[in-house]
Design a protein around this motif. Structure first.
Motif, PDB file in Angstrom:
ATOM      1  N   ALA A   1      -8.905  56.108 -58.860  1.00 33.16           N
ATOM      2  CA  ALA A   1      -8.467  55.093 -59.876  1.00 33.16           C
ATOM      3  C   ALA A   1      -7.542  55.370 -61.229  1.00 33.16           C
ATOM      4  N   ARG A   2      -7.963  55.867 -61.164  1.00 29.24           N
ATOM      5  CA  ARG A   2      -7.183  56.683 -62.731  1.00 29.24           C
ATOM      6  C   ARG A   2      -5.688  56.644 -62.156  1.00 29.24           C
ATOM      7  N   ILE A   3      -5.391  57.029 -60.908  1.00 28.91           N
ATOM      8  CA  ILE A   3      -3.674  57.242 -60.979  1.00 28.91           C
ATOM      9  C   ILE A   3      -3.738  56.327 -60.980  1.00 28.91           C
TER      10      ILE A   3
ATOM     11  N   GLY B   1       0.133  52.383 -63.728  1.00 32.49           N
ATOM     12  CA  GLY B   1       0.068  50.639 -64.520  1.00 32.49           C
ATOM     13  C   GLY B   1       1.449  51.296 -65.432  1.00 32.49           C
ATOM     14  N   ALA B   2       0.585  52.591 -66.387  1.00 32.18           N
ATOM     15  CA  ALA B   2       1.073  52.942 -67.536  1.00 32.18           C
ATOM     16  C   ALA B   2       2.506  53.358 -67.402  1.00 32.18           C
TER      17      ALA B   2
ATOM     18  N   ALA C   1       3.208  63.474 -64.971  1.00 32.69           N
ATOM     19  CA  ALA C   1       2.933  64.493 -64.565  1.00 32.69           C
ATOM     20  C   ALA C   1       1.394  64.854 -64.429  1.00 32.69           C
ATOM     21  N   SER C   2       0.381  63.768 -65.445  1.00 36.29           N
ATOM     22  CA  SER C   2      -0.239  63.677 -65.244  1.00 36.29           C
ATOM     23  C   SER C   2      -0.960  62.993 -63.899  1.00 36.29           C
ATOM     24  N   LYS C   3      -0.558  61.890 -63.282  1.00 32.43           N
ATOM     25  CA  LYS C   3      -0.336  61.636 -62.130  1.00 32.43           C
ATOM     26  C   LYS C   3       0.056  61.819 -60.887  1.00 32.43           C
TER      27      LYS C   3
END
Length: 67
Positions: free
Chosen positions: A15-17, A22-23, A38-40
């Motif tokens: 869900a966060r990925i 989208g971001a 990088a976070s993804k």
């Protein structure tokens, strides 16, 4: 570790990925794009690591049953 808990964590990471994907479409600044990207990828790496754990548990269970 309980596999049900790991599967819930994997779902939360997915869900966060999706949110990060989208971001990334909305980034106007390259630095923001790089940070979110990088976070993804960090979350993807962690998710894949957890999925390997689940696969190992399934393999172990199959071997224990003699399949």
């Amino acid at each position: 570790m309980d596999t049900e808990t790991v599967l819930k964590i994997i779902a939360m990471l997915d869900a966060r990925i999706t949110q990060y994907e989208g971001a990334l479409l909305l980034c106007a600044v390259d630095a923001d794009f790089e940070a979110i990207s990088a976070s993804k990828w960090s979350l993807i790496f962690f998710r894949d690591h957890l999925q390997e754990y689940i696969e190992a548990q399934v393999s172990y269970a199959e071997n224990a049953l003699g399949e």
